[in-house]
Scaffold this motif. Structure first.
Motif, PDB file in Angstrom:
ATOM      1  N   GLU A  38      -7.908   1.377   5.826  1.00  0.00           N
ATOM      2  CA  GLU A  38      -7.517   1.620   7.214  1.00  0.00           C
ATOM      3  C   GLU A  38      -6.188   2.379   7.283  1.00  0.00           C
ATOM      4  OE1 GLU A  38      -7.473  -1.156  11.115  1.00  0.00           O
ATOM      5  OE2 GLU A  38      -6.057  -1.783   9.560  1.00  0.00           O
ATOM      6  N   LEU A  39      -5.231   1.989   6.448  1.00  0.00           N
ATOM      7  CA  LEU A  39      -3.919   2.641   6.462  1.00  0.00           C
ATOM      8  C   LEU A  39      -4.012   4.083   5.960  1.00  0.00           C
ATOM      9  CD1 LEU A  39      -1.779  -0.332   5.103  1.00  0.00           C
ATOM     10  CD2 LEU A  39      -1.713   0.604   7.427  1.00  0.00           C
ATOM     11  N   GLU A  40      -4.737   4.295   4.860  1.00  0.00           N
ATOM     12  CA  GLU A  40      -4.850   5.642   4.309  1.00  0.00           C
ATOM     13  C   GLU A  40      -5.596   6.566   5.273  1.00  0.00           C
ATOM     14  OE1 GLU A  40      -6.694   5.147   0.514  1.00  0.00           O
ATOM     15  OE2 GLU A  40      -4.787   4.738  -0.522  1.00  0.00           O
ATOM     16  N   THR A  41      -6.671   6.085   5.867  1.00  0.00           N
ATOM     17  CA  THR A  41      -7.453   6.897   6.803  1.00  0.00           C
ATOM     18  C   THR A  41      -6.631   7.234   8.045  1.00  0.00           C
ATOM     19  OG1 THR A  41      -9.523   5.875   6.067  1.00  0.00           O
ATOM     20  CG2 THR A  41      -9.555   6.992   8.190  1.00  0.00           C
ATOM     21  N   ARG A  77       6.753  20.340  -0.246  1.00  0.00           N
ATOM     22  CA  ARG A  77       6.770  19.466   0.932  1.00  0.00           C
ATOM     23  C   ARG A  77       5.617  18.462   0.817  1.00  0.00           C
ATOM     24  NH1 ARG A  77       9.883  21.514   5.292  1.00  0.00           N
ATOM     25  NH2 ARG A  77       8.504  20.630   6.879  1.00  0.00           N
ATOM     26  N   LEU A  78       5.985  17.201   0.896  1.00  0.00           N
ATOM     27  CA  LEU A  78       4.990  16.138   0.751  1.00  0.00           C
ATOM     28  C   LEU A  78       5.420  14.915   1.538  1.00  0.00           C
ATOM     29  CD1 LEU A  78       6.560  14.154  -1.415  1.00  0.00           C
ATOM     30  CD2 LEU A  78       5.653  15.766  -3.083  1.00  0.00           C
ATOM     31  N   CYS A  79       4.535  13.927   1.585  1.00  0.00           N
ATOM     32  CA  CYS A  79       4.794  12.697   2.349  1.00  0.00           C
ATOM     33  C   CYS A  79       4.625  11.488   1.429  1.00  0.00           C
ATOM     34  CB  CYS A  79       3.824  12.579   3.525  1.00  0.00           C
ATOM     35  SG  CYS A  79       3.925  13.947   4.712  1.00  0.00           S
ATOM     36  N   LYS A  80       5.631  10.611   1.446  1.00  0.00           N
ATOM     37  CA  LYS A  80       5.559   9.356   0.687  1.00  0.00           C
ATOM     38  C   LYS A  80       5.880   8.211   1.644  1.00  0.00           C
ATOM     39  CE  LYS A  80       8.588   9.918  -2.610  1.00  0.00           C
ATOM     40  NZ  LYS A  80       9.323   9.601  -3.872  1.00  0.00           N
ATOM     41  N   LEU A  81       5.044   7.216   1.670  1.00  0.00           N
ATOM     42  CA  LEU A  81       5.339   6.046   2.488  1.00  0.00           C
ATOM     43  C   LEU A  81       4.747   4.789   1.864  1.00  0.00           C
ATOM     44  CD1 LEU A  81       3.183   6.098   5.752  1.00  0.00           C
ATOM     45  CD2 LEU A  81       2.931   7.798   3.984  1.00  0.00           C
ATOM     46  N   THR A  82       5.354   3.658   2.205  1.00  0.00           N
ATOM     47  CA  THR A  82       4.944   2.368   1.661  1.00  0.00           C
ATOM     48  C   THR A  82       4.868   1.337   2.771  1.00  0.00           C
ATOM     49  OG1 THR A  82       5.847   2.712  -0.563  1.00  0.00           O
ATOM     50  CG2 THR A  82       5.672   0.446   0.182  1.00  0.00           C
ATOM     51  N   VAL A 101       0.873  -1.173   0.000  1.00  0.00           N
ATOM     52  CA  VAL A 101       0.000   0.000   0.000  1.00  0.00           C
ATOM     53  C   VAL A 101       0.910   1.223   0.000  1.00  0.00           C
ATOM     54  CG1 VAL A 101      -1.687   1.358   1.297  1.00  0.00           C
ATOM     55  CG2 VAL A 101      -1.897  -1.136   1.198  1.00  0.00           C
ATOM     56  N   GLY A 102       0.773   2.063  -1.018  1.00  0.00           N
ATOM     57  CA  GLY A 102       1.565   3.279  -1.110  1.00  0.00           C
ATOM     58  C   GLY A 102       0.713   4.512  -0.857  1.00  0.00           C
ATOM     59  N   ILE A 103       1.268   5.466  -0.144  1.00  0.00           N
ATOM     60  CA  ILE A 103       0.557   6.714   0.155  1.00  0.00           C
ATOM     61  C   ILE A 103       1.445   7.876  -0.278  1.00  0.00           C
ATOM     62  CG2 ILE A 103      -0.431   8.171   1.972  1.00  0.00           C
ATOM     63  CD1 ILE A 103      -0.944   5.597   3.584  1.00  0.00           C
TER      64      ILE A 103
END
Length: 459
Positions: A449-452, A434-439, A367-369
């Motif tokens: 659930e993870l994105e929320t 400025r941004l956020c990237k996570l996996t 899951v990537g955000i």
């Protein structure tokens, strides 16, 4: 079983033509198919002819007609010539010996070839090809940390990098720390699939592009590093260096390095997989030329001894180096000339077959955000702490680069199961968004659930 003489003749002709053109991988497909068919016609239903030539000769010699012996001797000689081109000299010597045993008349030419193959197998490797190091290991074992150590080391080598991620959002490119002779143009990132299967063609294209660019720009490469995903089977990756003619001519495998997490390796080795799915952790250990037993500070001496015992059960001859933070002497991992096609063929006689498939565990997903904006550090810490405590067994790997409110640097974090680490690193550029990237990578992940949960951490 009656042999289809025309089919065998065609396959033999194709094998000889491929040999003449230097297309050794194609040649091995043709000659193996030819020999398999012919072997069945003389009673070899188990493929011993290809797998164990000496056993075949001792078992079938007295049953063969002179014509069959001559035909088989020719096949073994052609196979020996082809596999010599691929670099499996020990195996080539075996094929030439089988051809000699089946030949009634002059064997001087075969004896010369057999001796040359034996000498080549014993002697030092002679190659002008660009050495390639494959870095493999399960999720979170420390592969990118090792790659950064190699790139920053003062070795004076111009190194190209292929970075393959399983996650749908690329993170590792942001974690790479380039050395003085590694430039952006020499880095290829592949995060749309796994190079052992779905994007193997992209791997070949990436390798060709790197070599051709280095020639065009008169900046010869001293080496190539390939960091696989944590879910990659190294066998198909290694086969790439024999399957494509251009790659086989220009590049040579120096070694397969497996980074093993001392704390979690046994759990992954023992994990039960669905039917038909290989255990990647086992394959990564089995195909390793060197093993970096990493994170030794997290386990006891008794646990380390047990991990090493389990490794040796799978790969008895592999050299193991204990380490922390992937810190090892470069002489243990670079310029080692440790990869041996002969060794691989002894372990897996189907390694050169052009129909291998790697099936991933469908339960493992990513899951990537990717979100513009900043996070509140307090909220983030609470959420990550809860998530890893409640779901950490199933979350193999978490990593991210985040913009944190009131923090001028990029916050880089990584986690393996429940073990978490993070720290501010390079500063954000003046005009950089400025941004956020996570996996997240793991079993049975709930994307919603993870994105929320993450969005509730935004400032």
């Amino acid at each position: 079983m009656e042999v289809d003489a025309e089919s065998v003749e065609t396959q033999m002709s194709n094998a000889k033509e491929a040999l003449k053109e230097g297309k050794f991988f194609d040649g091995i497909q043709h000659i193996n198919s030819c020999m398999e068919s012919y072997g069945k016609s003389v009673g070899d239903e188990e493929g011993v002819l290809i797998k164990e030539p000496q056993t075949f000769v001792s078992t079938f010699l007295e049953k063969l007609s002179d014509e069959q012996k001559a035909t088989l001797a020719s096949m073994f000689e052609v196979r020996g010539d082809i596999i010599t081109g691929l670099g499996a000299h020990k195996r080539a010597a075996t094929d030439f010996a089988a051809a000699k045993a089946l030949t009634k008349s002059d064997t001087a030419g075969l004896e010369t070839k057999e001796k040359a193959a034996q000498d080549a197998a014993r002697g030092p490797k002679k190659t002008s090809k660009i050495p390639v190091t494959v870095i493999t290991g399960f999720l979170g074992s420390g592969k990118t940390t090792l790659l950064n150590r190699i790139l920053k080391e003062n070795h004076g080598k111009r190194i190209a990098v292929i970075e393959n991620e399983f996650g749908e959002v690329g993170i590792d490119d942001a974690l790479l720390e380039l050395g003085p002779l590694t430039t952006e143009e020499n880095i290829v990132e592949m995060n749309n699939g796994c190079i052992c299967c779905t994007v193997r063609g992209d791997l070949i294209a990436g390798l060709k592009k790197m070599v051709k660019n280095s020639i065009k720009n008169d900046k010869p490469l001293d080496g190539v590093m390939i960091e696989t995903t944590g879910l990659a089977d190294p066998a198909p990756v290694a086969q790439t260096f024999f399957a494509d003619d251009y790659v086989q001519q220009k590049l040579a495998l120096d070694g397969i390095l497996t980074v093993a997490d001392a704390k979690h390796l046994i759990d992954h080795l023992d994990e039960e997989k669905p039917e038909g799915v290989e255990n990647e952790a086992v394959e990564q250990v089995a195909f390793a030329d060197r093993i970096l037993l990493n994170k030794c500070d997290l386990v006891s001496e008794a646990e380390l001894a047990e991990v090493e015992r389990r490794i040796k059960m799978i790969n008895e001859t592999v050299q193991i180096q204990r380490c922390q933070y992937s810190q090892v002497d470069m002489s243990f991992i670079l310029g080692i000339e440790a990869f041996s096609l002969d060794k691989i063929l002894e372990m897996d006689d189907g390694f050169l077959e052009d129909n291998q498939e790697h099936q991933h565990d469908d339960r493992v997903t990513s899951v990537g955000i990717h979100v513009k904006g900043e996070v509140d550090q307090g909220k983030l810490n609470d959420w990550i702490g809860w998530l890893l405590k409640e779901k950490g067994v199933d979350i193999f790997r978490t990593k991210g680069v985040l913009a944190v409110k009131d923090m001028p640097q990029k916050f880089v974090f990584q986690a393996v199961h429940m073990a978490f680490s993070g720290a501010p690193q390079k500063a954000w550029g003046a005009n950089e968004e400025r941004l956020c990237k996570l996996t997240f990578i793991g079993k049975n992940l709930n994307r919603e659930e993870l994105e929320t949960g993450f969005r509730k951490c935004l400032a």
